[in-house]
Design a protein around this motif. Structure first.
Motif, PDB file in Angstrom:
ATOM      1  N   CYS A 222      16.844 -37.296 -95.713  1.00  0.00           N
ATOM      2  CA  CYS A 222      17.644 -38.514 -95.681  1.00  0.00           C
ATOM      3  C   CYS A 222      16.718 -39.675 -95.354  1.00  0.00           C
ATOM      4  O   CYS A 222      15.598 -39.478 -94.890  1.00  0.00           O
ATOM      5  N   HIS A 223      17.197 -40.889 -95.598  1.00  0.00           N
ATOM      6  CA  HIS A 223      16.396 -42.051 -95.208  1.00  0.00           C
ATOM      7  C   HIS A 223      17.131 -42.859 -94.154  1.00  0.00           C
ATOM      8  O   HIS A 223      18.360 -42.807 -94.043  1.00  0.00           O
ATOM      9  N   LEU A 224      16.335 -43.596 -93.381  1.00  0.00           N
ATOM     10  CA  LEU A 224      16.874 -44.419 -92.303  1.00  0.00           C
ATOM     11  C   LEU A 224      16.501 -45.879 -92.543  1.00  0.00           C
ATOM     12  O   LEU A 224      16.166 -46.607 -91.621  1.00  0.00           O
ATOM     13  N   SER A 322      21.793 -33.989 -90.795  1.00  0.00           N
ATOM     14  CA  SER A 322      23.145 -34.217 -91.320  1.00  0.00           C
ATOM     15  C   SER A 322      23.117 -34.545 -92.804  1.00  0.00           C
ATOM     16  O   SER A 322      24.100 -34.325 -93.510  1.00  0.00           O
ATOM     17  N   GLY A 323      21.981 -35.078 -93.281  1.00  0.00           N
ATOM     18  CA  GLY A 323      21.882 -35.462 -94.686  1.00  0.00           C
ATOM     19  C   GLY A 323      22.386 -36.865 -94.959  1.00  0.00           C
ATOM     20  O   GLY A 323      22.328 -37.354 -96.091  1.00  0.00           O
ATOM     21  N   LYS A 324      22.863 -37.544 -93.919  1.00  0.00           N
ATOM     22  CA  LYS A 324      23.408 -38.898 -94.083  1.00  0.00           C
ATOM     23  C   LYS A 324      22.281 -39.918 -94.119  1.00  0.00           C
ATOM     24  O   LYS A 324      21.329 -39.847 -93.342  1.00  0.00           O
ATOM     25  N   ASN A 325      22.379 -40.887 -95.043  1.00  0.00           N
ATOM     26  CA  ASN A 325      21.453 -42.011 -95.068  1.00  0.00           C
ATOM     27  C   ASN A 325      21.985 -43.113 -94.148  1.00  0.00           C
ATOM     28  O   ASN A 325      23.198 -43.306 -94.037  1.00  0.00           O
ATOM     29  N   TYR A 326      21.081 -43.833 -93.510  1.00  0.00           N
ATOM     30  CA  TYR A 326      21.477 -44.852 -92.538  1.00  0.00           C
ATOM     31  C   TYR A 326      21.095 -46.241 -93.024  1.00  0.00           C
ATOM     32  O   TYR A 326      20.037 -46.420 -93.631  1.00  0.00           O
ATOM     33  N   LEU A 327      21.940 -47.219 -92.748  1.00  0.00           N
ATOM     34  CA  LEU A 327      21.668 -48.611 -93.084  1.00  0.00           C
ATOM     35  C   LEU A 327      21.688 -49.434 -91.797  1.00  0.00           C
ATOM     36  O   LEU A 327      22.487 -49.163 -90.902  1.00  0.00           O
ATOM     37  N   PRO A 328      20.827 -50.450 -91.695  1.00  0.00           N
ATOM     38  CA  PRO A 328      20.772 -51.234 -90.454  1.00  0.00           C
ATOM     39  C   PRO A 328      22.020 -52.105 -90.280  1.00  0.00           C
ATOM     40  O   PRO A 328      22.508 -52.695 -91.244  1.00  0.00           O
ATOM     41  N   ASN A 329      22.533 -52.154 -89.055  1.00  0.00           N
ATOM     42  CA  ASN A 329      23.660 -53.050 -88.777  1.00  0.00           C
ATOM     43  C   ASN A 329      23.294 -54.138 -87.763  1.00  0.00           C
ATOM     44  O   ASN A 329      24.159 -54.892 -87.330  1.00  0.00           O
ATOM     45  N   LEU A 330      22.012 -54.169 -87.385  1.00  0.00           N
ATOM     46  CA  LEU A 330      21.484 -55.217 -86.509  1.00  0.00           C
ATOM     47  C   LEU A 330      20.134 -55.648 -87.080  1.00  0.00           C
ATOM     48  O   LEU A 330      19.705 -55.135 -88.121  1.00  0.00           O
ATOM     49  N   HIS A 331      19.451 -56.571 -86.404  1.00  0.00           N
ATOM     50  CA  HIS A 331      18.103 -56.963 -86.826  1.00  0.00           C
ATOM     51  C   HIS A 331      17.152 -56.756 -85.658  1.00  0.00           C
ATOM     52  O   HIS A 331      17.455 -57.132 -84.525  1.00  0.00           O
ATOM     53  N   SER A 332      15.989 -56.154 -85.932  1.00  0.00           N
ATOM     54  CA  SER A 332      15.031 -55.851 -84.878  1.00  0.00           C
ATOM     55  C   SER A 332      13.617 -56.226 -85.306  1.00  0.00           C
ATOM     56  O   SER A 332      13.239 -56.034 -86.470  1.00  0.00           O
ATOM     57  N   ILE A 333      12.856 -56.766 -84.360  1.00  0.00           N
ATOM     58  CA  ILE A 333      11.469 -57.188 -84.585  1.00  0.00           C
ATOM     59  C   ILE A 333      10.586 -56.538 -83.527  1.00  0.00           C
ATOM     60  O   ILE A 333      10.972 -56.455 -82.364  1.00  0.00           O
ATOM     61  N   GLU A 334       9.414 -56.059 -83.958  1.00  0.00           N
ATOM     62  CA  GLU A 334       8.437 -55.507 -83.013  1.00  0.00           C
ATOM     63  C   GLU A 334       7.149 -56.307 -83.075  1.00  0.00           C
ATOM     64  O   GLU A 334       6.618 -56.566 -84.155  1.00  0.00           O
TER      65      GLU A 334
END
Length: 451
Positions: A222-224, A322-334
């Protein structure tokens, strides 16, 4: 599940792994060089073993010492973190031979994807878009000349065993090709003991965007979602963010699908990233695959509320994803905070930290192993902390990062905090208008007299 995990690394990533292990009820073993005796990962682990003197070659890269440490502490798994032995097929194989689970890719997978020319031909077979160029290692300069003509200038010569920008040369016209060929091979031979070269079309105005993937022992992946790593200096990342300001929903779906296809084609097990170059027209091309956890993994964790280290351990223990792909629901910076002087060509600045004040507040995460009184050794990578801010929007994440950087005080050494503070005000960065060439044209303002 594993009873005891040895962390074959140092610094913030060793501490990061220890924290997740403790939450999972797994005992931990830290290994350390004599230079790292006072590091926090040594203090926070359940057990600690000195594996040699300061040089990496005699400690963190000394496979026999690490295996011995695992055996005397009865560790049943080794987490390599990133860098050092994390993508070393020989070490992965030795772990297998000693019945110690290597929490990472198999030796075969590391060998297959670690050689960039081989990785590219594998991805072509998998149907993943690749940059036009040679189909594998170029055997001689005559072939190099032929491939360059067929590909069309500008081209990029790359070391097949490369990394960190070593053995790379951009060539804009035919008369410069031979000098570039010879110097790239010499540099690659010196850095990696291997002078094999391959060639790709030079993608102009590219973004460096990677897709985080996880695969299990059943061959499912899956991808995140993505991370934008385009702000770089000499091919070393300085800051990362997710989601990418350049991304569209259609591009995210296409790149995510391609990354999962790549992982499932090779039956990849563990956490890894599929790295792409994306041109200004949003065409994307496979660049390489990293068969390990990435430095910048925290921003993905923040936007999807997901512990990637925990997932690595679960997958290594044979638990399916789980096989579920995830999409971002916030924004994050490092922002990577390095012990370097950004006003002096980023010269390393090891030494004793006399004062440290860590930023805090809602949406601020600090991954670090340093503290007031800690002496940064000159023997290792200069990164000493990762400052991560997370918010509902990119604008809010930038504002939060400015505030956190203003709060972050490290005295006794030089750090890249001033660089990141200026970056957060740069109009092109604020607009999301940057490529991998961003640092080639930007000069920092002179330091402000704090008196």
């Amino acid at each position: 599940m594993f009873k005891k995990i040895l962390i074959a690394n140092r610094g913030e990533i060793a501490l990061r792994v220890i924290r997740t292990c403790k939450e999972m009820g797994i005992k931990t073993v830290a290994v350390y060089s004599k230079a790292d005796e006072e590091s926090l990962h040594v203090k926070f682990a359940d057990e600690a073993v000195c594996i040699g003197p300061a040089p990496s070659s005699e400690s963190y890269l000394k496979m026999s010492n690490i295996i011995a440490a695992a055996e005397i502490t009865n560790a049943d798994a080794i987490h390599p973190g990133y860098g050092f032995l994390s993508e070393n097929a020989k070490f992965s194989r030795i772990c297998d031979e000693h019945n110690i689970k290597f929490i990472g890719a198999s030796p075969e997978m590391i060998e297959r994807m670690g050689d960039k020319a081989n990785a590219k031909s594998t991805m072509i077979a998998a149907g993943v878009p690749c940059v036009p160029g040679s189909e594998g290692v170029i055997p001689d300069f005559k072939t190099c000349l032929k491939v360059a003509k067929e590909t069309g200038y500008p081209v990029m010569l790359k070391a097949s065993a490369g990394g960190g920008g070593k053995g790379m040369r951009a060539v804009w016209k035919e008369e410069d090709l031979q000098d570039a060929w010879e110097s790239a091979r010499q540099e690659s031979k010196a850095a990696f003991g291997n002078d094999d070269m391959y060639m790709e079309k030079l993608i102009e105005e590219p973004r460096h965007i990677e897709i985080q993937i996880v695969g299990d022992s059943n061959g499912r992946a899956c991808h995140l979602s993505e991370r934008d790593c385009s702000v770089q200096r000499r091919h070393q990342k300085l800051t990362e963010e997710t989601p990418s300001p350049f991304m569209t929903d259609e591009l995210r779906e296409a790149m995510g699908t391609a990354a999962v296809k790549a992982a499932e084609y090779i039956k990849y097990e563990g956490a890894g990233t599929v790295e792409f170059l994306v041109d200004k027209h949003r065409n994307f091309y496979f660049m390489e695959m990293n068969t390990r956890i990435q430095v910048e993994h925290p921003i993905t964790e923040q936007v999807i509320d997901f512990d990637l280290i925990r997932e690595q351990i679960m997958v290594a223990a044979g638990i399916p994803i789980s096989g579920k792909n995830y999409l971002p629901n916030l924004h994050s910076i490092e922002c990577r905070i390095n012990a370097e002087d950004p006003y002096n060509d980023f010269r390393p600045s090891p030494g004793r930290i006399t004062t440290l004040h860590a930023p805090g507040g809602h949406g601020v995460r600090l991954d670090t192993h340093v503290y007031a009184g800690y002496s940064i050794p000159p023997n290792y990578d200069s990164m000493i902390a990762k400052l991560i801010t997370t918010a509902q929007t990119r604008e809010e994440a930038i504002s939060k990062m400015k505030r956190a950087l203003d709060e972050f005080v490290i005295e006794g050494i030089k750090t890249t905090i001033p660089f990141h503070r200026q970056l957060m005000d740069h109009p092109d960065y604020v607009a999301g208008n940057y490529t991998t060439a961003f640092m080639d044209t930007w000069k920092m303002n002179d330091p402000v007299d704090e008196e």
